[in-house]
Design a protein around this motif. Structure first.
Motif, short mmCIF file in Angstrom:
data_model
loop_
_atom_site.label_atom_id
_atom_site.label_comp_id
_atom_site.label_asym_id
_atom_site.label_seq_id
_atom_site.Cartn_x
_atom_site.Cartn_y
_atom_site.Cartn_z
N GLY A 205 0.98 -0.98 0.36
CA GLY A 205 -0.23 -0.31 0.37
C GLY A 205 0.75 1.38 0.35
O GLY A 205 1.88 1.08 -0.99
N CYS B 211 -14.03 2.32 4.83
CA CYS B 211 -12.99 2.92 3.35
C CYS B 211 -13.73 3.09 2.15
O CYS B 211 -13.55 1.75 2.28
CB CYS B 211 -11.79 1.79 3.29
N ALA C 237 -12.02 -0.07 0.01
CA ALA C 237 -11.23 -1.12 0.28
C ALA C 237 -12.91 -1.30 1.39
O ALA C 237 -12.82 -1.03 2.71
CB ALA C 237 -9.96 -1.32 1.08
N VAL D 294 -12.76 -3.04 6.27
CA VAL D 294 -12.33 -2.22 6.77
C VAL D 294 -12.56 -0.99 7.04
O VAL D 294 -13.00 -0.22 6.02
CB VAL D 294 -10.73 -2.51 6.64
N THR D 295 -11.98 -0.66 7.83
CA THR D 295 -11.83 1.28 8.06
C THR D 295 -11.12 1.87 7.11
O THR D 295 -10.01 1.54 7.31
CB THR D 295 -12.00 1.84 9.50
N LEU D 296 -11.55 3.51 7.41
CA LEU D 296 -10.34 4.38 6.23
C LEU D 296 -8.66 4.16 7.26
O LEU D 296 -7.88 4.29 6.70
CB LEU D 296 -11.08 5.28 6.40
N GLU E 286 -8.25 2.16 9.21
CA GLU E 286 -7.55 -0.02 8.62
C GLU E 286 -6.79 0.45 7.65
O GLU E 286 -4.97 -0.58 7.38
CB GLU E 286 -7.87 -0.97 9.32
N ALA E 287 -7.38 1.08 6.89
CA ALA E 287 -6.66 0.71 5.28
C ALA E 287 -5.43 1.33 5.13
O ALA E 287 -4.26 1.38 4.38
CB ALA E 287 -7.58 1.49 4.34
N THR F 196 -1.99 0.54 6.99
CA THR F 196 -2.04 -0.88 6.52
C THR F 196 -0.39 -0.85 6.75
O THR F 196 0.06 0.01 5.90
CB THR F 196 -1.81 -1.82 4.39
N VAL G 296 -5.94 2.08 -3.19
CA VAL G 296 -6.59 3.05 -2.68
C VAL G 296 -5.10 4.72 -3.43
O VAL G 296 -5.01 6.05 -3.31
CB VAL G 296 -5.05 2.67 -0.85
#
Length: 358
Positions: free
Chosen positions: A192, A216, A219, A222-224, A226-227, A230, A286
């Motif tokens: 990422g 997100c 994605a 998952v939450t923004l 968490e993304a 990464t 992303v």
């Protein structure tokens, strides 16, 4: 000093620095540190300096390679969302990936953690991540420093720095001197954004009014937060393994801040141009979101982010397929993205063709 003076006197704790809390923190992280033990280090902490026995590693004619780095403003997302478990992996990754590009095996790591007031739970979570990064990289966590600095930091802010030392046999130091036209460029996929460009990432998030705790946009599972948190991929083990499998590797370039545009030329000799085919790259979602949401031009994306390529390998043309196979065999997604060519007058160090498909 009278009894009344002593009663009203200030202490270090009154000034915002609690020595007992610091000692309790050291006790809390000892199991994490111990888990990183390797040949040359028993990973005990608490002394004045970390000790490493280079002779115990078996190197015959070693050169030491050192690197230090931080995680930039990615740490602000961790702080603002209360997610501290992976930022330590980022810290280790940014340092050890800079060691392995010179062919060096990471030996040991030290960290620096600074904050206004030490929160043992938060700091322990960060160090647990650092220890996990060291485990992945095969480095021993042999020491560090924790500093309470009220007046310099405010609230729950903290910052990190890391210091790594590795070793490489003298004849194995990279990049090789024979890098030149005809050599092939092999990309390794990133996980990422890694740990660069987060001042721009955070500006894009803020300008769009996005909630880090919401699903997100690119994605939705998952939450923004968490993304975007990464962790940076650690390439140490697969690259060291590939060096043992193939003699065709001439150099590595860690693609960090500055992207391919500024990092790949750091290992190229004068008179050589890297011809990179952007059409071969499949950027993770992303990057498409950042480019679209922020209106960021492709040229700016390529100079700010890794855009899906976290590491580039320069390989001898006749052995490029062998190198790709070795890397894939070690669990990496690896593919050819171009080659080195002779430079013409006023040619850029990196010549792109095609476009990124966000």
């Amino acid at each position: 000093m009278t009894g009344e003076d002593a009663k009203n006197g200030l202490t270090y704790a009154d000034a915002g620095v609690d020595v007992d809390r610091g000692n309790a923190f050291v006790e809390r992280i000892k199991p994490f540190v111990k888990a990183t033990a390797r040949s040359g280090a028993d990973s005990q902490i608490g002394g004045f300096g970390g000790v490493f026995d280079l002779k115990a590693t078996g190197f015959k004619d070693p050169l030491l390679v050192a690197a230090n780095d931080g995680v930039g403003t990615k740490v602000k997302i961790a702080i603002e969302t209360g997610r501290h478990d992976t930022i330590g992996i980022d810290l280790v990754a940014m340092c050890v990936n800079d060691l392995v590009v010179q062919g060096a095996e990471p030996l040991f790591f030290l960290d620096y953690y600074a904050t206004a007031t030490l929160d043992i739970d938060v700091a322990a979570s960060v160090v647990k991540g650092i220890a996990e990064g060291c485990r992945i990289a095969g480095a021993a966590l042999i020491g560090g420093e924790t500093a309470e600095m009220p007046g310099v930091y405010a609230g729950n802010d903290y910052d990190l720095a890391g210091f790594a030392v590795g070793a490489v046999e003298r004849e194995g130091l990279l990049p090789r001197a024979d890098i030149g036209p005809g050599d092939q460029l092999i990309a390794l996929a990133s996980s990422g954004v890694h740990s660069n460009g987060y001042s721009l990432v955070r500006r894009i998030v803020a300008r769009g009014g996005h909630d880090y705790e919401a699903a997100c946009p690119f994605a939705p599972d998952v939450t923004l937060a968490e993304a975007l948190l990464t962790p940076t991929r650690i390439y140490v083990r697969p690259l060291l393994a590939a060096l043992k499998i193939s003699s065709g590797i001439k150099g590595f370039a860690h693609i960090t801040g500055g992207g391919i545009t500024d990092n790949l030329p750091r290992i190229l000799p004068t008179g050589t141009v890297a011809a990179v085919d952007l059409g071969t790259i499949e950027p993770p979602p992303v990057f498409g979101w950042l480019a679209s949401e922020g209106g960021v031009a492709e040229k700016e994306m390529l100079r700010t982010f890794n855009c899906g390529v976290g590491m580039i390998v320069v390989a001898e043309a006749a052995k490029a397929d062998e190198v790709v196979a070795a890397l894939v065999g070690e669990g990496e997604r690896a593919w050819r993205i171009g080659e080195l060519i002779a430079a013409e007058a006023d040619a850029p160090a990196v010549a792109y063709r095609g476009v990124l498909s966000f």
